[in-house]
Design a protein around this motif. Sequence first.
Motif, PDB file in Angstrom:
ATOM      1  N   TYR A 252     -10.822  -0.428  -4.377  1.00  0.00           N
ATOM      2  CA  TYR A 252      -9.718  -0.896  -3.798  1.00  0.00           C
ATOM      3  C   TYR A 252      -8.745   0.343  -3.767  1.00  0.00           C
ATOM      4  O   TYR A 252      -7.651  -0.208  -4.544  1.00  0.00           O
ATOM      5  N   ASN A 254      -6.582   2.055  -2.284  1.00  0.00           N
ATOM      6  CA  ASN A 254      -5.031   1.606  -1.475  1.00  0.00           C
ATOM      7  C   ASN A 254      -4.324   0.567  -2.458  1.00  0.00           C
ATOM      8  O   ASN A 254      -3.091   0.955  -2.871  1.00  0.00           O
ATOM      9  N   THR A 255      -5.069  -0.377  -2.985  1.00  0.00           N
ATOM     10  CA  THR A 255      -4.211  -1.247  -3.673  1.00  0.00           C
ATOM     11  C   THR A 255      -3.969  -0.488  -5.041  1.00  0.00           C
ATOM     12  O   THR A 255      -2.798  -0.913  -5.702  1.00  0.00           O
ATOM     13  N   LYS A 258      -1.023   1.502  -4.897  1.00  0.00           N
ATOM     14  CA  LYS A 258       0.232   0.462  -4.727  1.00  0.00           C
ATOM     15  C   LYS A 258       0.580   0.042  -6.151  1.00  0.00           C
ATOM     16  O   LYS A 258       1.995  -0.302  -6.345  1.00  0.00           O
ATOM     17  N   GLN A 303      -7.834  10.912  -5.430  1.00  0.00           N
ATOM     18  CA  GLN A 303      -6.739  11.170  -4.346  1.00  0.00           C
ATOM     19  C   GLN A 303      -5.734  12.244  -4.709  1.00  0.00           C
ATOM     20  O   GLN A 303      -4.958  11.946  -5.024  1.00  0.00           O
TER      21      GLN A 303
END
Length: 776
Positions: A252, A254-255, A258, A303
């Motif tokens: 995950y 994206n989490t 964040k 990323q």
Amino acid sequence: PSLFQALHQLYYDPNIENKNLAQKWLMQAQVSPQAWHFSWLLLNMDKVPEIQYFGASALHIKISRYWNDIPADQYESLKTQLFTHITRFASGSKIVLTRLCVALASLALSMMPEAWPCAVADMVRMFQAEDSNVDGRARCLALLELLTVLPEEFQTSRLPQYRKGQVRSVLAQECGSVFPLLEQLLQQQDSPGFIKQKVLKCFSSWVQLEIPLMDCENLIQAAFTSLQDPELFDTAVEAVVNAISQPDAQRYVNTLLKLIPPVLGLQEQLRQAVQSGDMETSHGICRIAVALGENHSRALLDQVEHWQSFLALVNMIMFCTGIPGHYPVNETTSSLTLTFWYTLQDDILSFEPDKQAVYQQVYRPVYFQLVDVLLHKAQFPSDEEYGFWSSDEKEQFRIYRVDISDTLMYVYEMLGAELLSSLYDKLGRLLTNTEQPSTWQHTEALLYGFQSIAETIDVNYSDVVPGLIGLIPRISISNVQLADTVMFTIGALSEWLADHPVMINNVLPLVLQALGNPELSISSVSTLKKICRECKYDLPPYAANIVAVSQEVLMKQIHKTSQCMWLMQALGFLLSALQVEEILKNLHSLITPYIQQLEKLADETPNPSNKLAIIHILGLLSNLFTTLDISHHDDDHESTEVKKMPVQQGPNPVVVVLQQVFQLIQKVLSKWLNDAQVVESVCAIFEKSVKTLLDDFAPMVPQLCEMLGQMYSTIPQASAIDLTRQLVHIFAHEPAHFPPIKALFLLVTSVTLTLFQQGPRDHPDIVDSFMQLLAQ
């Protein structure tokens, strides 16, 4: 009535035997069919908590282990009874409540999903229903307790494998009934601290069921907010760390991205904690940063467009590595970060060349900074401060420095030769700067860094080593820790010295001088041993000096037993490279004092103190013979071919010495034949010699076989069989030596078989050695 008697005995009887009997009886009672009946009676509200607890435990055992004994038509009533009792105990004894919750959790796991499809939602509904008798907070706590023990019970349950997978996925879906409730309780202004505490514990328990990280997002954010509340801090740290560290989380991304800002948001709280010396807070925040960095560095490095926020996280972890204070006395946090640096480096070096080049550019400066930080952390405190440390703190600090050493060695893969050059430059500046004399701690740490790398990495091609060897004699050694590190550094460079023998004279005097200092025992002796092993062909000019100094320290008994043994091994290496007559001359002066002592001891009546002295002398001889090898069996270096001596004529020096002392050894044996340790020490001398000399040992074979036969037939001992096995092993291809060995083998076999007829059980070591001899 006997049940209550037994419980009373278990809890209140001072007599330990009665307690044990009661416990045995009660354990049988718990698994008996009657347990169903008596458990509920024990749970009556008029009983004391210990007795109620036993009743609840008995129920849990029946449900978790004997599920198949329960008829399906009783599931519902069992469920209802448990709910009723949990509600009843919501305001009662905490330990009984927990046990009942565990029993209901076990029931739910066994009934899911077919017999009780929405178990978790039902639990939540049951406890949210108004029940005027029970206070709302107590009901809420009981529900949280039940929800917390459910995943824990799942982890330890005895469900068969296929059911485990099935139940896990049902539970993971059921988190939809649990998490909204937990979020609501955490966000409510009027929720008291103890409820929020329980909520965070419950969340911690659920995330270990591999729940998708995005489903945990809101709760993780709420846990971050709870970190501001000192009362909730520890529980919130556990919750965040457990959530981030679950193996599935890296899917995950994206989490995870964040989560970086709230982690970076803790930096101010971290700084204040460090300033005020609040170790617990800095430790907790560091655990969170490391959990995110270490578990997900690969996913986050991938990323590329977010490289700056990940770099900010790395810098936060660097701050934790360099946290002020001395580990483990004024800080315990920096050690948590070391594995992160391995992981990050591995991930960077695993990328394809283009991406790796980009990241090398970003992270090489970071790793150079890391080296500075680690060497600063490895520094010893002031002598005065160190004097106050306990031996346990000193030992923890030693282990911490070993971890730093391993990390530096690893970092070398990333930074290469440039790392050695930078260490060398710093050391050079320190030692040549006359303006500001540096502390010994600073010098020691730089040398320690150098030694950490040189010990495992081949530095033979490094252009800074000659300079370093030139600097070493300039170090003013004022203290033991620095002297130890200087010794170990010289030892780490012994292979380099073998290739550059002109430099030996720069450092050998330092080593010989250190041999006389008992505080430097381990470092000086092990360094001398390394030099004698690696550089033996270049040492003949120094041999007389090395032998003289070694003899002196051996006679003064400066070193403990194991260091004396190493020293003898060092001398064995050294003598191996000399001419035969030189070897014999040195052996004579080295061994004579011990032989004289042994002659005196052999005349005395055996007692414990002269036994130790005998074992010590025999040990010195066998360690000397372990490494004294003039045929150079151990030399596999191509480069030493040139230096080899012509093959010696005449008997081997070790054989000459053994023949001279053979009768003395027989005399010692005759007095100590029933002492296994002395017999073992005698056998060790011959065993080490046979292993090193191989065929050169041949002249000794007949007399040794005869002695072994006499020994073994008088008092059979395993060490005699082990030595026989060595002889069989080494001379198996030489028929010329068969007769004495064959006679010995037959003798050993017949004595052993007689022993076996009396019962081999009393001699397991002889059985073992004899079987190994037969295998040979």
